[in-house]
Design an enzyme around this catalytic site. Structure first.
Site, PDB file in Angstrom:
ATOM      1  N   HIS A  98      10.045  66.391  58.593  1.00 54.44           N
ATOM      2  CA  HIS A  98      11.509  65.834  58.989  1.00 54.44           C
ATOM      3  C   HIS A  98      12.222  67.038  58.318  1.00 54.44           C
ATOM      4  CE1 HIS A  98      14.996  63.859  59.928  1.00 54.44           C
ATOM      5  NE2 HIS A  98      14.398  63.280  60.926  1.00 54.44           N
ATOM      6  N   GLU A 118      13.326  68.892  67.277  1.00 57.61           N
ATOM      7  CA  GLU A 118      14.500  68.452  66.813  1.00 57.61           C
ATOM      8  C   GLU A 118      15.387  69.603  66.204  1.00 57.61           C
ATOM      9  OE1 GLU A 118      14.761  63.923  65.336  1.00 57.61           O
ATOM     10  OE2 GLU A 118      13.802  65.040  63.873  1.00 57.61           O
ATOM     11  N   GLY A 169      21.821  64.057  62.786  1.00 54.65           N
ATOM     12  CA  GLY A 169      22.489  63.301  61.694  1.00 54.65           C
ATOM     13  C   GLY A 169      23.925  63.206  62.178  1.00 54.65           C
TER      14      GLY A 169
HETATM   15  P1  13P Z   1      19.822  61.281  64.778  1.00 51.97           P
HETATM   16  O1  13P Z   1      19.317  60.805  66.149  1.00 51.97           O
HETATM   17  O2  13P Z   1      20.791  60.461  64.022  1.00 51.97           O
HETATM   18  O3  13P Z   1      20.885  62.506  65.165  1.00 51.97           O
HETATM   19  O4  13P Z   1      18.739  61.613  63.917  1.00 51.97           O
HETATM   20  C1  13P Z   1      17.738  62.147  64.440  1.00 51.97           C
HETATM   21  C2  13P Z   1      16.437  62.247  63.710  1.00 51.97           C
HETATM   22  O5  13P Z   1      16.511  62.750  62.651  1.00 51.97           O
HETATM   23  C3  13P Z   1      15.153  61.519  64.145  1.00 51.97           C
HETATM   24  O6  13P Z   1      14.191  61.768  63.435  1.00 51.97           O
END
Ligand code: 13P
Length: 254
Positions: free
Chosen positions: A95, A165, A171
């Protein structure tokens, strides 16, 4: 053929009380029980796992991180063996928030191998910091994936889950989500890499999730237009009404 979808809730460093974690998990459990062909995976802070795992129902649980070693003198770490013993099934690795805390590609590869050795399923996060018009970032993603999955035997590879991602979409500071159309292209591109690494049968079967600013408004189009095999959800997974709604949407999108 109808595919099943994975809805993964990454709670990160939330909530701050066990009571609230239980409340959220109960609501997710009820929604999950009703949603056919949807597997909901909760990834709470590790301290809550043992308690929440006592009454999981159809829910599965994941850890947000693990360690490269199985036991020994490693203060503060959590072993994949300990997670497995609790009944955890998934572990998020790579991550971007762990990378910021120091996880290098070598560490991510070692964690992936440790998770697979323990018969758990890694949710491997991959995504670019920013995009360039030439598409060079795509080659960067492939190189990363090849590095992380180097030496992973085919048999173990069957348990891999990939999460695309893009880091700029993650975030509270995100500039927005990817579009479902773009995600579809990226997923096809990443799948080609998986096919090259593990052969057609395995490469085509591995779930590729979308993550980054998923919310109750855009979730459906990632699952339908974007054909995502599932979603990795941060902030919105703590808005429990919205998570429940997304689980329902996923059941309809199948
Ligand atoms: P958000 O959905 O808050 O943007 O975060 C995504 C995430 O890092 C999931 O692992």
């Amino acid at each position: 053929m109808a595919r099943s979808r994975l809805i993964v809730a990454n709670w990160k460093l939330n909530p701050t009380t066990l009571a609230e974690a239980k409340r959220l998990a109960l609501a997710a459990k009820a929604a999950s029980a009703k949603a056919k062909k949807v597997q909901v995976v909760l990834c709470p802070p590790a301290v809550y796992l043992a308690t929440l795992l006592t009454a999981p129902g159809k829910l599965l649980f994941g850890a947000q991180d693990t360690f490269t070693e199985f036991e020994g003198a490693f203060t503060g770490e959590i072993s994949p063996l300990q997670l497995r013993d609790l009944g955890v099934k998934y572990v998020i690795v790579g991550h971007s928030e762990r990378r910021k805390r120091g996880d290098t590609l070598e560490v991510i590869a070692a964690k992936t191998r440790a998770v697979l050795k323990t018969n758990l399923a890694p949710i491997i996060c991959i995504g670019e910091d920013k995009r360039d018009g030439d598409g060079d970032y795509l080659e960067g993603l492939v190189r990363e994936l090849e590095f992380i999955l180097d030496k992973v035997p085919r048999q173990a590879a069957k348990r891999i889950v990939l999460a695309y991602e893009p880091r700029w979409a993650i975030g509270a500071l995100a500039t927005g989500a990817d579009t479902p159309e773009q995600f579809l292209h990226h997923a096809i591109f990443l799948r080609k890499t998986l096919v090259n690494l593990f052969g057609k049968e395995i490469g085509m079967s591995l779930p590729i999730l979308y993550g980054g600013s998923v919310n109750v408004k855009n979730a459906d189009s990632f699952l339908t237009v974007g054909q995502a095999d599932g979603l990795l959800i941060g902030r919105e997974s703590l808005q429990i009404k919205n998570l429940v709604e997304i689980i329902k949407l996923a059941a309809k999108a199948v």
